[in-house]
Design a protein around this motif. Structure first.
Motif, PDB file in Angstrom:
ATOM      1  N   VAL A 254      38.950 106.263   0.771  1.00  0.00           N
ATOM      2  CA  VAL A 254      38.319 105.135   0.095  1.00  0.00           C
ATOM      3  C   VAL A 254      36.845 105.142   0.493  1.00  0.00           C
ATOM      4  CG1 VAL A 254      40.388 103.689   0.012  1.00  0.00           C
ATOM      5  CG2 VAL A 254      38.878 103.555   2.003  1.00  0.00           C
ATOM      6  N   ARG A 255      36.028 104.360  -0.192  1.00  0.00           N
ATOM      7  CA  ARG A 255      34.614 104.247   0.165  1.00  0.00           C
ATOM      8  C   ARG A 255      34.409 102.969   0.976  1.00  0.00           C
ATOM      9  NH1 ARG A 255      31.068 104.351  -4.903  1.00  0.00           N
ATOM     10  NH2 ARG A 255      32.865 103.360  -5.926  1.00  0.00           N
ATOM     11  N   VAL A 256      33.629 103.060   2.030  1.00  0.00           N
ATOM     12  CA  VAL A 256      33.441 101.931   2.945  1.00  0.00           C
ATOM     13  C   VAL A 256      31.959 101.737   3.239  1.00  0.00           C
ATOM     14  CG1 VAL A 256      33.956 100.997   5.232  1.00  0.00           C
ATOM     15  CG2 VAL A 256      35.694 102.320   4.011  1.00  0.00           C
ATOM     16  N   ALA A 257      31.539 100.470   3.191  1.00  0.00           N
ATOM     17  CA  ALA A 257      30.203 100.092   3.652  1.00  0.00           C
ATOM     18  C   ALA A 257      30.397  99.012   4.699  1.00  0.00           C
ATOM     19  CB  ALA A 257      29.356  99.567   2.495  1.00  0.00           C
ATOM     20  N   ALA A 258      29.757  99.177   5.872  1.00  0.00           N
ATOM     21  CA  ALA A 258      29.984  98.224   6.961  1.00  0.00           C
ATOM     22  C   ALA A 258      28.803  98.185   7.914  1.00  0.00           C
ATOM     23  CB  ALA A 258      31.253  98.612   7.727  1.00  0.00           C
ATOM     24  N   PRO A 259      28.591  97.053   8.572  1.00  0.00           N
ATOM     25  CA  PRO A 259      27.571  96.971   9.619  1.00  0.00           C
ATOM     26  C   PRO A 259      27.917  97.900  10.776  1.00  0.00           C
ATOM     27  CG  PRO A 259      28.316  94.775   8.939  1.00  0.00           C
ATOM     28  CD  PRO A 259      29.269  95.761   8.349  1.00  0.00           C
ATOM     29  N   ALA A 260      26.922  98.251  11.571  1.00  0.00           N
ATOM     30  CA  ALA A 260      27.099  99.234  12.642  1.00  0.00           C
ATOM     31  C   ALA A 260      28.155  98.817  13.652  1.00  0.00           C
ATOM     32  CB  ALA A 260      25.760  99.470  13.342  1.00  0.00           C
ATOM     33  N   ASP A 261      28.202  97.540  14.040  1.00  0.00           N
ATOM     34  CA  ASP A 261      29.156  97.127  15.074  1.00  0.00           C
ATOM     35  C   ASP A 261      30.595  97.299  14.623  1.00  0.00           C
ATOM     36  OD1 ASP A 261      28.821  95.099  13.191  1.00  0.00           O
ATOM     37  OD2 ASP A 261      29.390  93.521  14.612  1.00  0.00           O
ATOM     38  N   LEU A 262      30.836  97.123  13.321  1.00  0.00           N
ATOM     39  CA  LEU A 262      32.197  97.305  12.815  1.00  0.00           C
ATOM     40  C   LEU A 262      32.521  98.789  12.632  1.00  0.00           C
ATOM     41  CD1 LEU A 262      32.281  94.324  10.324  1.00  0.00           C
ATOM     42  CD2 LEU A 262      33.864  94.672  12.208  1.00  0.00           C
ATOM     43  N   ARG A 263      31.542  99.579  12.276  1.00  0.00           N
ATOM     44  CA  ARG A 263      31.765 101.019  12.143  1.00  0.00           C
ATOM     45  C   ARG A 263      32.142 101.653  13.484  1.00  0.00           C
ATOM     46  NH1 ARG A 263      30.884 103.987   7.840  1.00  0.00           N
ATOM     47  NH2 ARG A 263      29.803 103.142   6.035  1.00  0.00           N
ATOM     48  N   LYS A 264      31.550 101.152  14.565  1.00  0.00           N
ATOM     49  CA  LYS A 264      31.810 101.695  15.895  1.00  0.00           C
ATOM     50  C   LYS A 264      33.145 101.230  16.467  1.00  0.00           C
ATOM     51  CE  LYS A 264      26.889 102.089  17.003  1.00  0.00           C
ATOM     52  NZ  LYS A 264      25.775 101.569  17.844  1.00  0.00           N
ATOM     53  N   GLY A 265      33.795 100.281  15.784  1.00  0.00           N
ATOM     54  CA  GLY A 265      35.121  99.865  16.223  1.00  0.00           C
ATOM     55  C   GLY A 265      35.158  98.768  17.257  1.00  0.00           C
ATOM     56  N   GLY A 266      34.006  98.209  17.604  1.00  0.00           N
ATOM     57  CA  GLY A 266      33.988  97.159  18.623  1.00  0.00           C
ATOM     58  C   GLY A 266      34.485  95.826  18.102  1.00  0.00           C
TER      59      GLY A 266
ATOM     60  N   ARG B 137      28.896  96.556  -7.686  1.00  0.00           N
ATOM     61  CA  ARG B 137      27.516  96.985  -7.903  1.00  0.00           C
ATOM     62  C   ARG B 137      26.837  97.332  -6.574  1.00  0.00           C
ATOM     63  NH1 ARG B 137      24.463  92.613 -11.427  1.00  0.00           N
ATOM     64  NH2 ARG B 137      24.968  91.419  -9.529  1.00  0.00           N
ATOM     65  N   HIS B 138      25.979  98.339  -6.633  1.00  0.00           N
ATOM     66  CA  HIS B 138      25.294  98.843  -5.440  1.00  0.00           C
ATOM     67  C   HIS B 138      24.581  97.725  -4.679  1.00  0.00           C
ATOM     68  CE1 HIS B 138      22.955 101.633  -2.946  1.00  0.00           C
ATOM     69  NE2 HIS B 138      21.888 100.924  -3.268  1.00  0.00           N
ATOM     70  N   HIS B 139      23.830  96.898  -5.389  1.00  0.00           N
ATOM     71  CA  HIS B 139      23.040  95.864  -4.718  1.00  0.00           C
ATOM     72  C   HIS B 139      23.926  94.757  -4.131  1.00  0.00           C
ATOM     73  CE1 HIS B 139      19.168  97.579  -5.722  1.00  0.00           C
ATOM     74  NE2 HIS B 139      19.598  97.772  -6.959  1.00  0.00           N
ATOM     75  N   ASP B 140      25.084  94.534  -4.743  1.00  0.00           N
ATOM     76  CA  ASP B 140      26.028  93.569  -4.164  1.00  0.00           C
ATOM     77  C   ASP B 140      26.602  94.110  -2.853  1.00  0.00           C
ATOM     78  OD1 ASP B 140      25.637  91.830  -6.242  1.00  0.00           O
ATOM     79  OD2 ASP B 140      27.411  92.461  -7.359  1.00  0.00           O
ATOM     80  N   VAL B 141      26.894  95.421  -2.831  1.00  0.00           N
ATOM     81  CA  VAL B 141      27.386  96.043  -1.595  1.00  0.00           C
ATOM     82  C   VAL B 141      26.359  95.872  -0.485  1.00  0.00           C
ATOM     83  CG1 VAL B 141      28.034  98.213  -0.488  1.00  0.00           C
ATOM     84  CG2 VAL B 141      28.843  97.712  -2.798  1.00  0.00           C
TER      85      VAL B 141
ATOM     86  N   ALA C 284      24.062  93.625  -0.179  1.00  0.00           N
ATOM     87  CA  ALA C 284      23.929  92.220   0.214  1.00  0.00           C
ATOM     88  C   ALA C 284      25.052  91.804   1.159  1.00  0.00           C
ATOM     89  CB  ALA C 284      23.927  91.332  -1.028  1.00  0.00           C
ATOM     90  N   TYR C 285      26.268  92.259   0.884  1.00  0.00           N
ATOM     91  CA  TYR C 285      27.394  91.888   1.752  1.00  0.00           C
ATOM     92  C   TYR C 285      27.267  92.531   3.134  1.00  0.00           C
ATOM     93  CZ  TYR C 285      29.824  89.617  -2.103  1.00  0.00           C
ATOM     94  OH  TYR C 285      30.156  88.767  -3.116  1.00  0.00           O
ATOM     95  N   VAL C 286      26.841  93.781   3.173  1.00  0.00           N
ATOM     96  CA  VAL C 286      26.669  94.447   4.469  1.00  0.00           C
ATOM     97  C   VAL C 286      25.584  93.751   5.286  1.00  0.00           C
ATOM     98  CG1 VAL C 286      25.975  96.585   5.615  1.00  0.00           C
ATOM     99  CG2 VAL C 286      27.514  96.673   3.648  1.00  0.00           C
ATOM    100  N   GLU C 287      24.501  93.336   4.623  1.00  0.00           N
ATOM    101  CA  GLU C 287      23.416  92.657   5.323  1.00  0.00           C
ATOM    102  C   GLU C 287      23.852  91.292   5.876  1.00  0.00           C
ATOM    103  OE1 GLU C 287      20.321  93.727   6.185  1.00  0.00           O
ATOM    104  OE2 GLU C 287      21.160  95.652   5.554  1.00  0.00           O
ATOM    105  N   GLN C 288      24.854  90.684   5.247  1.00  0.00           N
ATOM    106  CA  GLN C 288      25.347  89.407   5.776  1.00  0.00           C
ATOM    107  C   GLN C 288      26.419  89.619   6.846  1.00  0.00           C
ATOM    108  OE1 GLN C 288      27.036  87.149   2.463  1.00  0.00           O
ATOM    109  NE2 GLN C 288      29.072  87.981   2.802  1.00  0.00           N
ATOM    110  N   GLY C 289      26.689  90.895   7.161  1.00  0.00           N
ATOM    111  CA  GLY C 289      27.622  91.215   8.229  1.00  0.00           C
ATOM    112  C   GLY C 289      29.044  91.486   7.798  1.00  0.00           C
ATOM    113  N   SER C 290      29.264  91.707   6.495  1.00  0.00           N
ATOM    114  CA  SER C 290      30.609  91.914   5.964  1.00  0.00           C
ATOM    115  C   SER C 290      30.895  93.391   5.688  1.00  0.00           C
ATOM    116  CB  SER C 290      30.800  91.128   4.662  1.00  0.00           C
ATOM    117  OG  SER C 290      30.581  89.752   4.865  1.00  0.00           O
ATOM    118  N   VAL C 291      32.181  93.707   5.636  1.00  0.00           N
ATOM    119  CA  VAL C 291      32.660  95.042   5.273  1.00  0.00           C
ATOM    120  C   VAL C 291      33.000  95.055   3.782  1.00  0.00           C
ATOM    121  CG1 VAL C 291      34.564  96.671   5.541  1.00  0.00           C
ATOM    122  CG2 VAL C 291      33.561  95.579   7.543  1.00  0.00           C
ATOM    123  N   VAL C 292      32.720  96.149   3.094  1.00  0.00           N
ATOM    124  CA  VAL C 292      33.133  96.337   1.707  1.00  0.00           C
ATOM    125  C   VAL C 292      33.971  97.610   1.623  1.00  0.00           C
ATOM    126  CG1 VAL C 292      32.397  96.742  -0.667  1.00  0.00           C
ATOM    127  CG2 VAL C 292      31.103  95.162   0.794  1.00  0.00           C
ATOM    128  N   ILE C 293      35.180  97.483   1.103  1.00  0.00           N
ATOM    129  CA  ILE C 293      36.068  98.629   0.909  1.00  0.00           C
ATOM    130  C   ILE C 293      36.307  98.796  -0.587  1.00  0.00           C
ATOM    131  CG2 ILE C 293      38.333  99.644   1.402  1.00  0.00           C
ATOM    132  CD1 ILE C 293      38.482  97.823   3.873  1.00  0.00           C
TER     133      ILE C 293
END
Length: 381
Positions: A281-293, A324-328, A330-339
């Motif tokens: 799947v495709r995933v967009a996420a903030p760094a802290d969530l990507r690192k698994g912490g 949409r790319h820009h929605d993805v 925006a969600y990552v910048e607010q600290g959310s994960v998008v799958i």
């Protein structure tokens, strides 16, 4: 008629029971889309996500009378129906369905929103402690109004009965529902009046009931005729008060899953891939969530393209087919994960579940099966 044939309208009724059309998004086009002739009977029903020409060829070869296409085959109005090499494939499919006597029905967002429907199936990917509606739909097929009539108590029962006969006062499984409040009405008729009570040019005071009943907006003309025929006054006093539609607590275009146990991003992604039978799947996420912490305890989801359903919300994670790319961003910048799992990958696995639900409410003998030619158009190469 053979026992394994069923009237097409009976199949439509069953489909409406599983996915009530009034649960659909207001921009959608759901329900019967193509009915080649009246009085059709059905022996074979084929389910698919997209009704392409390859899928239609399969339906013709398998002698189907009905195709249930999750996505509407006819979405916007067709300006013309021309069958040639240059015409849109939607036109060619529609014409062939009519020529071959094949009906088409689409449940789309009505099925997404329905209790036990597609979005509830998506929730089964996770071990949840609670599932909440996201963007609830209206609970009534038609806009409701409250009818308020002021009537002498002596005529209230007969008027209530007459209004009930034209469909007023229905709440769920109950009919003749009304609220009645005693009070006093006053009036003074002029020289041209013909008062049922009292005299012309004289103030009259009459004990009346305030009779309140619910009714659909599309029944107002019938209500007006009914009151004119059954109310004793020359000029009945009555109102039709518009009501705000109530949200359906179990039907919504999306869901929010509250997890029993907070999950890492890796665990969440693994659950999605397992449920949808996907290798990636495709995933967009903030760094802290990507690192698994950090861990995730809630996820908002919507089948297909969930951008408009998620709009204005703030959850830890979002699951949908495409966004949409820009929605993805925006969600990552607010600290959310998008799958993102691709549009029809978020829907296709439910077809077999839907087929079983349809089989359970239709008589035995009607053959219901999934298309083998219906596939995800985007492939990873």
């Amino acid at each position: 008629m053979a026992n394994n044939k069923l009237a097409l309208n009976d199949v439509f009724f069953a489909l409406d029971e599983l996915a009530p059309r009034h649960f659909a998004a207001d921009w959608d086009n759901v329900g019967p889309l193509i009915v080649p002739q009246k009085g059709m009977f059905v022996e074979r029903v084929m389910l698919c996500i997209d009704l392409t020409e390859r899928v239609l060829a399969e339906a013709i070869q398998k002698k189907c009378q009905l195709i249930v296409a999750y996505h509407p085959t006819i979405f916007k109005g067709l300006n013309r129906l021309i069958v040639d090499a240059q015409s849109d494939f939607t036109q060619r499919v529609a014409v062939q369905c009519i020529q071959k006597g094949i009906a088409v029905y689409s449940p789309h967002t009505a099925l997404d929103a329905s209790p036990g429907g597609l979005n509830d199936w998506l929730c089964e990917a996770f071990d949840t402690r609670n599932i909440l509606p996201l963007k609830s739909v209206d609970s009534e097929a038609n806009k409701q109004v409250k009818i308020v009539v002021f009537v002498p108590e002596s005529h209230a029962d007969s008027l209530r009965e007459a209004l009930a006969e034209v469909g007023v006062g229905v709440i769920g499984n109950y009919t003749k529902c009304s609220y009645n409040l005693k009070g006093w009405g006053t009036f003074c008729g002029n020289e041209k009046s013909r008062p049922a009570r009292g005299k012309k040019n004289q103030l009259e005071k009459v004990e009346e009931l305030r009779l309140e009943m619910l009714c659909s907006l599309n029944r107002l003309n019938a209500v007006a005729r009914c009151i004119a025929e059954h109310h004793p006054y020359e000029e009945p006093a009555w109102d039709a008060i518009p009501l705000q539609s109530k949200p359906h607590i179990q039907a919504a275009q999306g869901r929010v899953c509250e997890l029993k146990k907070a999950q890492t991003l890796k665990q969440l992604v693994s659950a999605v891939k397992s449920h949808l039978n996907l290798s990636s799947v495709r995933v967009a996420a903030p760094a802290d969530l990507r690192k698994g912490g950090a861990k995730i305890s809630e996820i908002a989801l919507c089948a297909g393209a969930g951008g408009s359903v998620f709009s204005g919300s703030h959850y830890q994670a979002y699951l949908t087919g495409e966004m949409r790319h820009h929605d993805v961003l925006a969600y990552v910048e607010q600290g959310s994960v998008v799958i993102l799992c691709e549009h029809s990958h978020s829907e296709r696995g439910y077809l077999s579940v839907f087929a079983q639900k349809l089989k359970a409410i239709l008589p035995r003998g009607v053959d219901i099966f999934l298309s083998k030619q219906d596939v995800e158009p985007l492939q990873v190469v």
